[in-house]
Design a protein around this motif. Structure first.
Motif, PDB file in Angstrom:
ATOM      1  N   ASN A 123      -2.234 -56.831 -27.551  1.00 26.04           N
ATOM      2  CA  ASN A 123      -1.051 -56.268 -27.592  1.00 26.04           C
ATOM      3  C   ASN A 123      -0.769 -55.269 -28.586  1.00 26.04           C
ATOM      4  N   PHE A 125       1.458 -52.120 -30.449  1.00 27.66           N
ATOM      5  CA  PHE A 125       2.925 -51.509 -30.628  1.00 27.66           C
ATOM      6  C   PHE A 125       2.777 -50.134 -30.318  1.00 27.66           C
ATOM      7  N   MET A 146      10.284 -56.949 -27.636  1.00 24.42           N
ATOM      8  CA  MET A 146       9.271 -57.785 -27.512  1.00 24.42           C
ATOM      9  C   MET A 146       9.369 -58.733 -26.462  1.00 24.42           C
ATOM     10  N   HIS A 152       3.877 -65.015 -31.133  1.00 19.65           N
ATOM     11  CA  HIS A 152       2.860 -63.982 -31.158  1.00 19.65           C
ATOM     12  C   HIS A 152       3.290 -62.701 -31.677  1.00 19.65           C
ATOM     13  N   ASP A 153       4.184 -61.968 -31.198  1.00 16.43           N
ATOM     14  CA  ASP A 153       4.597 -60.494 -31.244  1.00 16.43           C
ATOM     15  C   ASP A 153       5.164 -60.480 -32.718  1.00 16.43           C
ATOM     16  N   GLU A 154       6.124 -61.073 -33.020  1.00 17.45           N
ATOM     17  CA  GLU A 154       6.767 -61.327 -34.233  1.00 17.45           C
ATOM     18  C   GLU A 154       5.778 -61.551 -35.353  1.00 17.45           C
ATOM     19  N   LEU A 157       3.892 -58.440 -36.233  1.00  9.92           N
ATOM     20  CA  LEU A 157       4.584 -57.547 -36.675  1.00  9.92           C
ATOM     21  C   LEU A 157       4.690 -57.973 -38.127  1.00  9.92           C
ATOM     22  N   VAL A 197       6.473 -53.452 -27.624  1.00 13.96           N
ATOM     23  CA  VAL A 197       5.085 -54.308 -27.720  1.00 13.96           C
ATOM     24  C   VAL A 197       4.634 -54.305 -26.247  1.00 13.96           C
ATOM     25  N   GLY A 199       1.446 -55.353 -23.377  1.00  9.95           N
ATOM     26  CA  GLY A 199      -0.202 -55.892 -23.450  1.00  9.95           C
ATOM     27  C   GLY A 199      -0.731 -56.205 -22.078  1.00  9.95           C
ATOM     28  N   ARG A 203       0.714 -52.732 -20.533  1.00  8.47           N
ATOM     29  CA  ARG A 203       0.068 -51.824 -21.590  1.00  8.47           C
ATOM     30  C   ARG A 203      -0.626 -50.668 -20.744  1.00  8.47           C
ATOM     31  N   THR A 217      -2.391 -52.299 -33.088  1.00 10.97           N
ATOM     32  CA  THR A 217      -2.578 -53.541 -32.142  1.00 10.97           C
ATOM     33  C   THR A 217      -2.999 -54.601 -32.842  1.00 10.97           C
ATOM     34  N   ASP A 218      -2.843 -56.036 -32.235  1.00 10.85           N
ATOM     35  CA  ASP A 218      -3.127 -57.002 -32.702  1.00 10.85           C
ATOM     36  C   ASP A 218      -4.874 -57.153 -33.141  1.00 10.85           C
TER      37      ASP A 218
END
Length: 342
Positions: A123, A125, A146, A152-154, A157, A197, A199, A203, A217-218
């Motif tokens: 994922n 941003f 998101m 996951h995304d929070e 972040l 966000v 993925g 994405r 990115t993560d």
């Protein structure tokens, strides 16, 4: 109806919501809940995509187990809450959300990883190419779109902000917002949000369309790891160990099939599944699929895939320190791959 769909989406609001879900789960358990013997598993899917259990079912890997689709969801926390309250038999979410729900008292256990992060599946941003946003401090007062909060995304972040020296007080100046994944790219281009966000296939589609740039990115932050697991209620596990074993091992086999099969064949299989199930879905984005991103063979869960997030949640004050132990949240005993089998 799920807790998350009836409550307001506010920053840090998820912890209170999982407490409500845990209470509901306890009530469900007292009245029987999902404690029934069955080989038919109720679940929620994802529009326009194929989950590992759906792939396993199509490949014939689930043995006597059948899947009963009850609808779609875009929220991992909502999905596991549905499982915890007996509305479905299993659900999947980010491991941090699973740990939170467990901390709140929900009687659930994770049994297999179903998505993760690698060089192909991650994922990011993203901002518009002309955006002045270039770093963490530029996110103050900005809207971050998101798929759900408290997941996951929070978490990613917050880790990004923390690693870039943003204080807890300043973290509150950044505004995560819930935007359905299929609408996120459009919302960014329409300037309704400042960062999107994105993925997987969504994405890659946005990047192919052009005009967007990555902020981070993560995968940049944490490298490769399995990030989410499927959970069952504990009473369901006690009543249906053979069903869960068939499900978990079959899903693990499907994960390995997708990993070892040439990508065009995987995408072709996904496309045929979507067309055959007749849910009026758009399968065009499937051409961007590259990987489920799962780190462990057959979806076997590694302890660090929970301890990482438990430590983060403790540091954020979202769960009491020492209350949640990874070994109590997950098990690999239903997965044949855990013992080197297939």
């Amino acid at each position: 109806m799920s807790v998350l769909t009836t409550a307001p989406h506010t920053r840090r609001g998820f912890l209170g919501l999982v407490g409500t879900a845990a209470l509901a789960a306890g009530c469900s358990s007292a009245s029987g809940g999902s404690a029934r013997k069955t080989t038919k598993l109720r679940y929620q899917g994802s529009a326009g995509s194929i989950t590992p259990p759906e792939l396993a079912a199509d490949l014939g890997y689930l043995g006597p187990v059948t899947l009963d689709w009850v609808g779609n969801t875009i929220s991992g926390p909502q999905d596991i809450q549905s499982a915890a309250t007996g509305q479905t038999d299993f659900g999947g979410a980010f491991n941090g959300a699973v740990a939170k729900l467990h901390s709140a008292g929900a009687p659930i256990t994770a049994v297999i990883s179903y998505y993760g992060v690698d060089q192909y599946s991650y994922n990011g941003f993203y901002t518009l190419s002309g955006s002045p946003i270039a770093g963490a401090a530029d996110l103050f007062g900005k809207k971050i779109g998101m798929n759900t909060l408290g997941a996951h995304d929070e978490a990613i972040l917050d880790i990004y902000l923390g690693r870039n020296g943003v204080t807890e007080a300043d973290v509150k100046k950044v505004e995560p917002l819930v935007v359905p994944p299929v609408n996120t790219e459009q919302s960014l281009r329409a300037h309704q949000i400042d960062v999107a966000v994105l993925g997987g296939i969504l994405r890659d589609k946005a990047l192919a369309d052009g005009g967007v740039k990555p902020l981070f990115t993560d995968f940049d932050l944490l490298g490769s790891f399995s990030a989410g697991t499927y959970v069952f209620r504990n009473d369901f596990l006690a009543k249906n160990p053979d069903t869960v074993h068939a499900f978990t091992s079959g899903v693990g086999k499907a994960i390995e099939w997708a990993r070892s099969t040439p990508l065009p064949e995987v995408v072709d299989r996904f496309t045929k599944i979507i067309k055959a199930r007749g849910r009026n879905e758009d399968a065009s984005a499937l051409k961007y699929f590259k990987s489920f991103g799962i780190a462990g063979t057959g979806g076997v869960i590694a302890e660090k895939e929970f301890t990482t997030w438990i430590s983060w949640l403790e540091g954020q004050g979202q769960i009491p320190k020492g209350k949640v132990k990874a070994a109590d949240v997950y098990t690999n005993k239903y997965n044949s791959f855990a013992n080197g089998g297939s």
